[in-house]
Design a protein around this motif. Structure first.
Motif, PDB file in Angstrom:
ATOM      1  N   THR A 476      -1.648   0.290  -7.055  1.00  0.00           N
ATOM      2  CA  THR A 476      -0.281  -0.142  -6.736  1.00  0.00           C
ATOM      3  C   THR A 476      -0.352  -0.962  -5.450  1.00  0.00           C
ATOM      4  O   THR A 476      -0.871  -0.490  -4.430  1.00  0.00           O
ATOM      5  CB  THR A 476       0.648   1.065  -6.551  1.00  0.00           C
ATOM      6  N   LYS A 477       0.169  -2.172  -5.511  1.00  0.00           N
ATOM      7  CA  LYS A 477       0.073  -3.095  -4.385  1.00  0.00           C
ATOM      8  C   LYS A 477       1.373  -3.075  -3.596  1.00  0.00           C
ATOM      9  O   LYS A 477       2.455  -3.384  -4.122  1.00  0.00           O
ATOM     10  CB  LYS A 477      -0.200  -4.503  -4.924  1.00  0.00           C
ATOM     11  N   ASN A 478       1.282  -2.679  -2.336  1.00  0.00           N
ATOM     12  CA  ASN A 478       2.438  -2.708  -1.437  1.00  0.00           C
ATOM     13  C   ASN A 478       2.260  -3.836  -0.430  1.00  0.00           C
ATOM     14  O   ASN A 478       1.192  -3.970   0.181  1.00  0.00           O
ATOM     15  CB  ASN A 478       2.592  -1.379  -0.696  1.00  0.00           C
ATOM     16  N   ILE A 574      -3.089   3.371  -3.791  1.00  0.00           N
ATOM     17  CA  ILE A 574      -2.124   2.400  -3.265  1.00  0.00           C
ATOM     18  C   ILE A 574      -2.852   1.532  -2.250  1.00  0.00           C
ATOM     19  O   ILE A 574      -3.504   2.045  -1.335  1.00  0.00           O
ATOM     20  CB  ILE A 574      -0.922   3.110  -2.610  1.00  0.00           C
ATOM     21  N   GLU A 576      -2.387  -1.369   0.570  1.00  0.00           N
ATOM     22  CA  GLU A 576      -1.416  -2.029   1.441  1.00  0.00           C
ATOM     23  C   GLU A 576      -1.914  -3.431   1.782  1.00  0.00           C
ATOM     24  O   GLU A 576      -3.058  -3.606   2.187  1.00  0.00           O
ATOM     25  CB  GLU A 576      -1.229  -1.232   2.739  1.00  0.00           C
TER      26      GLU A 576
END
Length: 748
Positions: A476-478, A574, A576
Motif C-alpha cells: 500500500t503506497k502512502n 505499507i 511511505e
C-alpha cells in the motif's frame, strides 16, 4: 618338400586341437552357467508379504484383538496375503514368523496355487519346532514357457496354524509380524489356568491338527486331563477312553503318555514318562492298571482304553498320538473328528468331541493381477511432482476400505501399485506436494478381465494434476501530503526482480494498492521503478518464497511500515513516499567582487502559494554569516524568493527579489547576490565622493560635509571632483548640440 608336408600336417592338427579346446570350453561354461542357475541361494524377502492378521479360526474371520486371552495350548492362525515380487522359477525367499510362534511338533508344508487352482507356483515349508518359513517358486512343467514370468501379477493368501513356542511364559505378550516394509503388532494375554479355581473345562482338553508327509495326510492328536493341576482331582479307579472318528487309523507306535506334577521341594513342574515310541517306562505300571487297544473289523487300531490304579493319583496326564487318514473318507476340507472321555470314581464323567484343524497350512491365489501407475504433474507446466501422498481404497469414494496407504510419488512423479485383483478402486490424495493445493477428488478406475483382457499384468496409466498454492505480496503506497495533486499517470510503479536482477513482472495497481500473486520459490526484491515527481524513491524491499510457497520478508528498509503476515502465504506492507525536499544556498558578495563575501545582510524567504508570495514561517530574519551565506534546508518543492530587508553595513539595500525553484529537476540550489557600496559626498580635503574611487587618508564623514556647507564658506573644487566626470561629459555634448541647432536656424 617332406618338411613342408610335415609342417602343413602339424599346422592342421594344431588348428583342430584349438577348435576342440574352444568347444570344450564353451560346454564347460554353459554347464557352469546351468549349474549356477539351478542352485539359487535363499534370500530373505518380506516384500512377498502384503498384509497379515492372526485369527482364532481357520476361516480367517475372527481376528485377535488387543488384550485378548489365548490359551497356551491353543492354536492361532497366521493369515498372510502374498504377491509375486518379480520372482521367477527357482527363486527361494525366506521370512520368519514371530519368535513366540512355531510350526509345532510337525513340519508345515503346502503349495501356493495359481488362480486356476491347479498350477503350483510355490512351495512353502516350515520345519518342526521352527518359525522360519521358506518359499520356493516353481515353474509348472505342464505349462509352456516360464509361467511366473508371464503372470507377474499373481497374488493370494497363505495360512499357518501355529502354536506357541515350547517354554513360552504366560502373561501379556506383544507379538510383532514383519511384512513388506512395515510391521503389525498384537498384544495378547497368554494364559494357562492353574489351581483349584480353574474352570471345569480344564479337567479334559483335546485338540488335533492334520499335516502332509510323504504323500499321506496325518492327524496329530493331544489330550490333557487336569491341565489345571487341581489338587482335588484323584485319578484312582478312573478310566480314560480314546476313540477316533471315521476315516482314520491310529498309529500304535506313536502313542505317548506323560505325567506332569508340581514338586514342592524344588518349586517347579516335573515330568514323568509313562510311554514313549511304543515303549513302556517304569512309571507306567505305577499309575496305569491296564491299557487296551480298540480295533475295527479290519483290525485297524481306532482307539484305546485305560484303567488307573486304585491308589491316590494326582497331577496332569498328557496323551499324544497320530492317525493316518484313509482314502475317500475325508469329512470336508479341513476336519476330522475325535472323541475322548474321562471317568472319575465311577461317577464323574468328563468328555469332549473335537474336530481337527489343518496345520499343514494352505495357499491360494485370487486372480491375475493388474499393475497401476499414477503420474502426478503440475497443472500449468506439466512437470513431475514428487512427494504427493495417496491412499488406495475400494469403491468410488474417498472413505472406502483402504487397500494400500502412504503411497508417495517418486522423483518422476509416479506411484506404481502392483498386483491388484479385479474390482473398482480409487486413489485419493491425502497430502499434496510441497507448495501445491490438496486435491481429494478420487481417481477411480476399474479392473474387469471380462471387459478388457489386455489389462492383465499391464499398467493402467493414470494422470493427475495439482495447482500451485495461492500466495501474494501486497504494498500500500502512502504519499506525504503536498500542495501538488498527483495525476493518475504520475503515480508510482513497482516491479519485482529476482535476486540476480532478472525482471519477474510489474505489480498490479488498484488505487494506491499494488499486488503480485502466485510467486514461485526463490529470492526477490521489489523496486520502485517509477517515482512520482517531487517524491523520494522508496528503498528496495527484499523477500523470499519458500518451497512450500510461503513468503517471508527479509528486509523492508525504512520506507516500509506495518509489515504484516496475513497468513504464511499472504504478506503486506505499507510504503511511505516522502516528498523530496530541497536546499537553497544564498551567497552575498560585493558588487563585481565575488571574493568579498558580505556578512550581516538580512533576508526573508517567501514561497509562492496560489499566485502570491507569502512569508515562510520562521524564515523572515535570515542573516548572512561571515562567509556571506544563508543556507535553508528541508524546503518543499515549489517557487521561492529571497527579499533583502537590510543591507550589510556600508552597502546599498537591494530589494530586487531573488527567485528560485525547488524541484522537480533541482533540489540543490545555489544563488549569488551582490551589493554596491553607498555613495559618500566629497568635502574639502577629501579625495573622492564615490565609494568606488580610491579613498585618501583625509576622507570626511557625511556630518562633517553638512557642517561645511551650512556654517562655512565652501571652496569650489578646482576640478569637477565632486561630480561624476561622465555626467559633465554628457552635459557638454548636449550643450554643444543645442548651439549647433540654434546657429542653423539663424542662417535659415
Amino acid at each position: 618338400m617332406k618338411k613342408d608336408r610335415i609342417f602343413k600336417k602339424t599346422k592342421r592338427l594344431f588348428a583342430l586341437f584349438t577348435c576342440f579346446l574352444m568347444i570344450v570350453t564353451n560346454c564347460m561354461v554353459s554347464f557352469a552357467a546351468d549349474t549356477i542357475k539351478a542352485s539359487n541361494t535363499p534370500v530373505e524377502d518380506y516384500g512377498i508379504l502384503t498384509s497379515v492378521k492372526i485369527t482364532t479360526d481357520s476361516e480367517g474371520k475372527n481376528e485377535v484383538v488387543n488384550g485378548q486371552k489365548v490359551h497356551i495350548y491353543g492354536s492361532v492362525y497366521v493369515n498372510y496375503t502374498w504377491k509375486l515380487n518379480g520372482h521367477t522359477s527357482g527363486d527361494i525367499v525366506t521370512f520368519d514368523l514371530p519368535d513366540s510362534l512355531s510350526a509345532g511338533s510337525k513340519a508345515i508344508s503346502f503349495y501356493l496355487y495359481a488362480p486356476d487352482g491347479v498350477t503350483k507356483v510355490g512351495l512353502v515349508e516350515v520345519p518342526k519346532d521352527s518359525n522360519h518359513a521358506t518359499v520356493t517358486f516353481l515353474d509348472d512343467p505342464d505349462k509352456d514357457g516360464d509361467y511366473l514370468k508371464d503372470h507377474t501379477g499373481i497374488t493370494g493368501t497363505m495360512q499357518f496354524a501355529a502354536v506357541w513356542k515350547s517354554g513360552i511364559e504366560t502373561g501379556k505378550k506383544e507379538i510383532t509380524f514383519v511384512y513388506d516394509t512395515t510391521s503389525k503388532s498384537y498384544n495378547i494375554d497368554i494364559y494357562n489356568d492353574q489351581g483349584d479355581d480353574a474352570p471345569i473345562l480344564e479337567n479334559i482338553n483335546k485338540w488335533g491338527f492334520y499335516y502332509n508327509d510323504d504323500g499321506n495326510k496325518y492327524v496329530s492328536w493331544e489330550v490333557d486331563i487336569n491341565s489345571a493341576l487341581k489338587s482335588n482331582v484323584d485319578f484312582s479307579k478312573g478310566t480314560f477312553t480314546e476313540q477316533l472318528g471315521p476315516g482314520q487309523k491310529l498309529i500304535e507306535d506313536s502313542i505317548k503318555i506323560v505325567r506332569r506334577y508340581w514338586d514342592s521341594s524344588s518349586s517347579s513342574y516335573k515330568f514323568e514318562r509313562l510311554r514313549m515310541d511304543g515303549k513302556d517306562y517304569p512309571a507306567f505300571t505305577q499309575y496305569i492298571k491296564s491299557f487296551t487297544m480298540t480295533r475295527d473289523a479290519n483290525n485297524n487300531a481306532t482307539g484305546f482304553y485305560i484303567e488307573f490304579v486304585d491308589g491316590p493319583i494326582n497331577g496332569e496326564f498328557m496323551f499324544g498320538f497320530d492317525s493316518v487318514t484313509l482314502d475317500g473318507v475325508k469329512l470336508g476340507p479341513t476336519e476330522y473328528t475325535n472323541y475322548a472321555k474321562f471317568t472319575k470314581n465311577d461317577s464323574e464323567v468328563y468328555e469332549v468331541n473335537v474336530n481337527s484343524i489343518d496345520r499343514s497350512g494352505r495357499g491360494d491365489a485370487v486372480g491375475y493381477m493388474t499393475n497401476v501407475k499414477l503420474k502426478k504433474i503440475d497443472e500449468a507446466n506439466h512437470s513431475a511432482l514428487a512427494g504427493a501422498e495417496f491412499k488406495l481404497v475400494k469403491g468410488t469414494t474417498e472413505d472406502g476400505e483402504i487397500v494400500r496407504d502412504h503411497l508417495i510419488t517418486d522423483t518422476n512423479g509416479e506411484i506404481k501399485i502392483n498386483s491388484l485383483s479385479e474390482g473398482t478402486y480409487s486413489l485419493v490424495e491425502t497430502k499434496a506436494p510441497i507448495g501445491y493445493k490438496l486435491d481429494t477428488t478420487p481417481q477411480t478406475f476399474e479392473i474387469d478381465y471380462n471387459k478388457a483382457d489386455s489389462n492383465r499384468n499391464l499398467y493402467i496409466d493414470l494422470f493427475m494434476t495439482n495447482a500451485l498454492l495461492d500466495n501474494s505480496i501486497q504494498i500500500t503506497k502512502n504519499y506525504e501530503e503536498s500542495d501538488e495533486k498527483l495525476e493518475e499517470e504520475d503515480l508510482a510503479e513497482f516491479t519485482i526482480f529476482r535476486e540476480d536482477g532478472t525482471v519477474v513482472g510489474k505489480m498490479n495497481r488498484t488505487g494506491n494498492v499494488y499486488t503480485y500473486k502466485n510467486i514461485v520459490a526463490g529470492s526477490y526484491y521489489i523496486e520502485e521503478t517509477k517515482v512520482p515527481a517531487t517524491y523520494v524513491k522508496a528503498e528496495k524491499l527484499y523477500f523470499i518464497v519458500n518451497p512450500d510457497r510461503s513468503i517471508q520478508i527479509t528486509y523492508a528498509g525504512t520506507s516500509a511500515t506495518n509489515v504484516t503476515q496475513g497468513s504464511q502465504y499472504d504478506v503486506s506492507a505499507i510504503i511511505e513516499n516522502k516528498i523530496h525536499r530541497g536546499r537553497i544556498t544564498l551567497v552575498k558578495h560585493e558588487f563585481k567582487n565575488r571574493d568579498k563575501e558580505l556578512q550581516g545582510a538580512i533576508f526573508k524567504l517567501q514561497k509562492k502559494e496560489l499566485g502570491t508570495y507569502v512569508d515562510v514561517e520562521g524564515k523572515t530574519n535570515l542573516i548572512t554569516d561571515k562567509n556571506g551565506k544563508i543556507v535553508v534546508e528541508d524546503l518543499l518543492p515549489g517557487e521561492y524568493q529571497f527579499i533583502e530587508t537590510k543591507a550589510p553595513e556600508g552597502y546599498l539595500l537591494d530589494k530586487t527579489p531573488i527567485v528560485f525553484q525547488i524541484g522537480p529537476n533541482s533540489y540543490e540550489v545555489v544563488t549569488y547576490k551582490s551589493n554596491r557600496k553607498k555613495l559618500v559626498p566629497k568635502v574639502k580635503g577629501s579625495k573622492e565622493l564615490n565609494p568606488n574611487i580610491k579613498e585618501t587618508k583625509t576622507t570626511k564623514t557625511t556630518s562633517q560635509l553638512k557642517a561645511a556647507t551650512t556654517g562655512n564658506k565652501v571652496t569650489a573644487p578646482k576640478t569637477m571632483d565632486n561630480v561624476n566626470t561622465s555626467v559633465w561629459i554628457v552635459l557638454f555634448v548636449f550643450s554643444s548640440g543645442c548651439l549647433c541647432l540654434l546657429r542653423k536656424k539663424k542662417k535659415i
